[in-house]
Motif scaffolding. Structure first.
Motif, PDB file in Angstrom:
ATOM      1  N   CYS A  78       7.471   7.280  -5.025  1.00 33.86           N
ATOM      2  CA  CYS A  78       6.855   8.595  -4.862  1.00 33.86           C
ATOM      3  C   CYS A  78       6.701   9.055  -3.422  1.00 33.86           C
ATOM      4  CB  CYS A  78       5.489   8.668  -5.554  1.00 33.86           C
ATOM      5  SG  CYS A  78       5.619   8.514  -7.323  1.00 33.86           S
TER       6      CYS A  78
ATOM      7  N   VAL B 246      -4.275  -3.112  -3.721  1.00 38.38           N
ATOM      8  CA  VAL B 246      -3.365  -3.984  -2.981  1.00 38.38           C
ATOM      9  C   VAL B 246      -3.771  -5.438  -3.190  1.00 38.38           C
ATOM     10  CG1 VAL B 246      -2.673  -4.686  -0.652  1.00 38.38           C
ATOM     11  CG2 VAL B 246      -2.667  -2.280  -1.273  1.00 38.38           C
TER      12      VAL B 246
ATOM     13  N   ALA C 199       0.815  -1.217   0.000  1.00 40.07           N
ATOM     14  CA  ALA C 199       0.000   0.000   0.000  1.00 40.07           C
ATOM     15  C   ALA C 199       0.850   1.269   0.000  1.00 40.07           C
ATOM     16  CB  ALA C 199      -0.918   0.002   1.220  1.00 40.07           C
TER      17      ALA C 199
ATOM     18  N   HIS D 228       7.113  11.350  -0.444  1.00 39.07           N
ATOM     19  CA  HIS D 228       7.483  12.760  -0.342  1.00 39.07           C
ATOM     20  C   HIS D 228       6.974  13.326   0.964  1.00 39.07           C
ATOM     21  CE1 HIS D 228       3.343  13.881  -1.598  1.00 39.07           C
ATOM     22  NE2 HIS D 228       3.431  12.712  -2.162  1.00 39.07           N
TER      23      HIS D 228
ATOM     24  N   GLU E 239      -0.416   4.973  -1.328  1.00 36.76           N
ATOM     25  CA  GLU E 239      -0.626   5.923  -0.233  1.00 36.76           C
ATOM     26  C   GLU E 239       0.115   7.226  -0.532  1.00 36.76           C
ATOM     27  OE1 GLU E 239       0.684   3.841   3.271  1.00 36.76           O
ATOM     28  OE2 GLU E 239      -1.300   3.013   3.665  1.00 36.76           O
ATOM     29  N   ASN E 240       1.346   7.081  -1.035  1.00 33.87           N
ATOM     30  CA  ASN E 240       2.122   8.276  -1.367  1.00 33.87           C
ATOM     31  C   ASN E 240       1.484   9.080  -2.478  1.00 33.87           C
ATOM     32  OD1 ASN E 240       4.104   7.792   0.501  1.00 33.87           O
ATOM     33  ND2 ASN E 240       5.312   6.547  -0.909  1.00 33.87           N
ATOM     34  N   LEU E 241       0.770   8.372  -3.374  1.00 33.57           N
ATOM     35  CA  LEU E 241       0.138   9.060  -4.494  1.00 33.57           C
ATOM     36  C   LEU E 241      -1.170   9.729  -4.094  1.00 33.57           C
ATOM     37  CD1 LEU E 241       0.686   6.406  -7.294  1.00 33.57           C
ATOM     38  CD2 LEU E 241       1.870   8.561  -7.038  1.00 33.57           C
ATOM     39  N   GLY E 242      -1.597   9.476  -2.860  1.00 33.21           N
ATOM     40  CA  GLY E 242      -2.836  10.096  -2.406  1.00 33.21           C
ATOM     41  C   GLY E 242      -4.081   9.433  -2.943  1.00 33.21           C
ATOM     42  N   VAL E 243      -3.994   8.133  -3.240  1.00 36.60           N
ATOM     43  CA  VAL E 243      -5.161   7.386  -3.724  1.00 36.60           C
ATOM     44  C   VAL E 243      -6.137   7.187  -2.543  1.00 36.60           C
ATOM     45  CG1 VAL E 243      -5.859   5.157  -4.674  1.00 36.60           C
ATOM     46  CG2 VAL E 243      -3.726   6.211  -5.425  1.00 36.60           C
ATOM     47  N   PRO E 244      -7.451   7.318  -2.780  1.00 38.80           N
ATOM     48  CA  PRO E 244      -8.421   7.110  -1.694  1.00 38.80           C
ATOM     49  C   PRO E 244      -8.329   5.703  -1.081  1.00 38.80           C
ATOM     50  CG  PRO E 244      -9.496   7.955  -3.661  1.00 38.80           C
ATOM     51  CD  PRO E 244      -8.092   7.695  -4.043  1.00 38.80           C
ATOM     52  N   SER E 245      -8.625   5.595   0.215  1.00 42.38           N
ATOM     53  CA  SER E 245      -8.411   4.359   0.963  1.00 42.38           C
ATOM     54  C   SER E 245      -9.019   3.106   0.329  1.00 42.38           C
ATOM     55  CB  SER E 245      -8.977   4.492   2.368  1.00 42.38           C
ATOM     56  OG  SER E 245      -8.453   5.624   2.967  1.00 42.38           O
TER      57      SER E 245
ATOM     58  N   GLY F 156      -0.283  15.154   1.632  1.00 43.98           N
ATOM     59  CA  GLY F 156      -1.003  14.569   0.515  1.00 43.98           C
ATOM     60  C   GLY F 156      -0.992  13.070   0.519  1.00 43.98           C
ATOM     61  N   ARG F 157      -0.567  12.472   1.629  1.00 48.64           N
ATOM     62  CA  ARG F 157      -0.515  11.029   1.712  1.00 48.64           C
ATOM     63  C   ARG F 157      -1.842  10.520   2.265  1.00 48.64           C
ATOM     64  NH1 ARG F 157       3.077   6.617   2.375  1.00 48.64           N
ATOM     65  NH2 ARG F 157       2.528   5.649   4.335  1.00 48.64           N
ATOM     66  N   THR F 158      -2.345   9.454   1.652  1.00 45.33           N
ATOM     67  CA  THR F 158      -3.547   8.834   2.205  1.00 45.33           C
ATOM     68  C   THR F 158      -3.133   7.527   2.859  1.00 45.33           C
ATOM     69  OG1 THR F 158      -3.887   7.891   0.038  1.00 45.33           O
ATOM     70  CG2 THR F 158      -5.220   9.792   0.598  1.00 45.33           C
ATOM     71  N   ARG F 159      -4.044   6.861   3.520  1.00 47.39           N
ATOM     72  CA  ARG F 159      -3.721   5.580   4.131  1.00 47.39           C
ATOM     73  C   ARG F 159      -4.716   4.522   3.691  1.00 47.39           C
ATOM     74  NH1 ARG F 159       0.105   5.671   8.132  1.00 47.39           N
ATOM     75  NH2 ARG F 159       0.146   3.487   7.582  1.00 47.39           N
ATOM     76  N   MET F 160      -4.229   3.271   3.626  1.00 50.47           N
ATOM     77  CA  MET F 160      -5.121   2.190   3.259  1.00 50.47           C
ATOM     78  C   MET F 160      -6.094   1.905   4.410  1.00 50.47           C
ATOM     79  SD  MET F 160      -4.334  -1.670   2.004  1.00 50.47           S
ATOM     80  CE  MET F 160      -3.312  -2.129   3.372  1.00 50.47           C
TER      81      MET F 160
ATOM     82  N   ILE G 135      -7.166   1.993  -2.608  1.00 55.53           N
ATOM     83  CA  ILE G 135      -5.877   1.378  -2.248  1.00 55.53           C
ATOM     84  C   ILE G 135      -6.098  -0.087  -1.889  1.00 55.53           C
ATOM     85  CG2 ILE G 135      -3.916   1.383  -0.658  1.00 55.53           C
ATOM     86  CD1 ILE G 135      -4.236   4.311  -0.288  1.00 55.53           C
ATOM     87  N   ARG G 136      -7.119  -0.320  -1.044  1.00 55.72           N
ATOM     88  CA  ARG G 136      -7.455  -1.681  -0.635  1.00 55.72           C
ATOM     89  C   ARG G 136      -7.609  -2.577  -1.869  1.00 55.72           C
ATOM     90  NH1 ARG G 136      -6.656  -4.299   3.688  1.00 55.72           N
ATOM     91  NH2 ARG G 136      -6.027  -5.819   2.147  1.00 55.72           N
TER      92      ARG G 136
END
Lengths: 294, 280
Positions: free
Chosen positions: B234, A129, A112, B236, A116-122, B240-244, A125-126
């Motif tokens: 990527c 992954v 993930a 940084h 996550e670094n790309l700012g994809v919505p949670s 702007g970081r999201t979490r799973m 991402i799930r």
């Protein structure tokens, strides 16, 4: 169609500067990589193959020459972080040592990391992954600790981490070099499957039997392209590869030596052990038959 | 050399305590620690001991495991207790003896004994309480996550919360890798005749130098490779970081926080209104 990656007269030197260049790691390199292609880059240590890879996804910037990704020039101007991310999002990279590229303590958390670094919505991402782990066949290890996996498994997790970023192209920088034969096979199978599903693959390797799987082989020597083309054509030029200090596939070497010694004409472009054995046996039988006939 | 290193002592049972939001657990441990140091009355201690026992039972972590965790600290517990027995002055003298005339008299008071017992109890319940919530029922990664999210407001005053959490994650990730590496280097040096197990303290310390230097060198190399790999993916920083996995406080978490605060209030009330023995 625009090539995915295009190099135009690219030079890079680790030592020296623009005014006084030292040894060139990459010198006057021009190449094109098309979408969906499987390209192997071969070369001796210090031939500039890893530097070429690092130039492709902007870890390094060339001293001179231009690089284009999907037609966009990524050199010769001040680049914002956004520009860099755009490129790295398209071109992922898997390195040699799996231990030094896994960030998290749980497999799925590591996969993930990129999205996550790309700012994809949670939720997205799930989904990514799970898909990525399915592609590399590591879904059942999703909740495992990476340090308990084998080398090949770790490398597949690293590949999943790149796949989850949905790149167009993955560069494998000697990604099989530290693995045992089993692990190497696992990783190579994954790479081939990815390519079949449309991923552009750039495989940097020492191993000839990996390079023969590619659509195109680029042989590098002293930072320049020494030879390139269809693997069959490149490897048939056995003596020229030996000059560059490179091995040829074992089967090719055997057939080449037999041909030379006995004046036979078995085709050189055979990489499969069984086919090679069959061809050689047939030839021997044929020759013996002739002898008996005489 | 697959060394089986368990980081922390996570003991998964899937109990309610395991499933609580790490932020709620952090808050609980905070109030629990405050409660322990606020507690003065014997009844307050008894109350907190009950809280700990209830926690252990609910978490379904074997009590023997929790007690085993106290082992390394037995000496500290004994040391504080013994000091307290001899140094506390109370009213009811139980025992007195002049050891050196006009200079050193040992007096043991009843209060000293009770104080010593209560202080030992304080350390024991502190350790048991925190270890149940932090190490047995929370994975290190949840803990780091909880810290990052829980301390997020501090970002406004420029505390690098995300960076600290990232550092913790990477440290946890590399502990087993570096242990493996250390063993490899030790074996390599042993194969060349290095001797780590004989000689005096100084000789042994010196023998460690050929291990530490290669370990440092390789760690720096690893750090650089890891940094490149992270850049390629990527990374940084936290912006702007999201979490799973997004932490979400559920009703049970709010209930738990409410209970934590009730515990603190309860201890304060017991201190004021109960008339058991008060810690000196």
């Amino acid at each position: 169609m625009e090539p995915l990656i295009k190099f135009e007269n690219v030079c890079y030197t680790y030592t020296g500067n623009d005014a006084e260049p030292g040894m060139f790691a990459v010198h006057d390199l021009s190449l094109e990589i098309k979408e969906g292609e499987f390209v192997a880059i071969l070369g001796h240590n210090g031939s500039g193959k890893s530097t070429t890879a690092k130039l492709m996804n902007m870890i390094l910037a060339p001293n001179s020459g231009d690089i284009y990704v999907e037609g966009n020039k990524i050199t010769g101007r001040e680049l914002t972080d956004e520009d860099v991310f755009e490129v790295r999002k398209k071109i992922g990279m898997v390195f040699q040592n799996p231990d030094n590229q896994i960030v998290a303590t749980i497999v799925e958390e590591d996969v993930a990391f990129g999205p996550e670094n790309l700012g994809v919505p949670s939720q997205e991402i799930r989904k990514r992954v799970d898909e990525a782990l399915d592609i590399v066949g590591m879904r059942e290890y999703a909740r495992h600790a990476p340090h308990k996996l084998s080398g090949g498994q770790k490398q597949r997790v690293a590949i999943a981490g790149v796949i989850a970023m949905k790149p167009k192209c993955i560069i494998f920088d000697e990604s099989t070099a530290m693995l045992d034969p089993m692990g190497r096979k696992e990783v190579m199978n994954t790479i081939r499957r990815l390519n079949k599903e449309g991923m552009t693959v750039i495989l940097i390797t020492h191993y000839m039997n990996e390079a023969v799987l590619a659509d195109r082989v680029i042989v590098m020597k002293s930072g320049e392209i020494y030879e390139q083309g269809d693997p069959k054509d490149v490897f048939c030029n056995v003596e020229r590869l030996w000059e560059a200090g490179l091995e040829v596939p074992q089967t090719t070497e055997l057939i080449f030596k037999l041909n030379k010694k006995f004046g036979w004409e078995i085709p050189l472009g055979v990489y499969d052990f069984d086919t090679c054995a069959r061809l050689v046996t047939e030839k021997i039988k044929e020759v013996r038959g002739e002898n008996v006939g005489n | 050399m697959a060394l089986d290193v368990t980081i922390g002592q996570y003991y998964g049972t899937g109990s309610v305590i395991h499933r609580l939001d790490p932020r709620a657990k952090l808050l609980f441990v905070l109030t629990f620690i405050v409660s322990i140091f606020v507690a003065k009355d014997v009844y307050a201690f008894a109350f907190l001991a009950l809280v700990v026992i209830a926690s252990v039972l609910i978490s379904r972590v074997p009590i023997r495991l929790v007690l085993k965790g106290l082992k390394p600290l037995v000496i500290i517990i004994l040391f504080t207790s013994v000091l307290n027995i001899f140094l506390t002055r109370g009213e009811e003298l139980l025992f007195t003896k002049e050891i050196i005339k006009d200079f050193w008299t040992v007096n043991i008071y009843k209060e000293g004994l009770i104080n010593a017992a209560l202080l030992a109890l304080r350390i024991i319940i502190l350790l048991m309480g925190t270890s149940v919530y932090f190490s047995y029922a929370t994975t290190p990664i949840e803990l780091t996550d909880g810290l990052e999210r829980g301390l997020a407001p501090l970002k406004k005053i420029k505390v690098p919360v995300h960076e600290f959490a990232m550092m913790m994650t990477i440290a946890l990730r590399f502990i087993p890798t570096l242990i493996d590496e250390t063993i490899k280097i030790m074996n390599a040096q042993k194969a060349r005749g290095a001797d780590f197990s004989t000689g005096g303290l100084i000789k042994r310390a010196k023998a460690l130098i050929p291990i530490i230097i290669p370990l440092f060198v390789s760690s720096f190399r690893r750090a650089e490779e890891l940094a490149t790999a992270m850049e390629c993916r990527c990374y940084h920083g936290g912006n702007g970081r999201t979490r799973m996995n997004v932490l979400k406080m559920k009703i049970r978490d709010y209930v738990f926080i409410f209970l934590s605060l009730t515990m603190l209030a309860g201890v304060i009330l017991i201190n004021i209104y109960a008339n058991g023995y008060k810690l000196l």
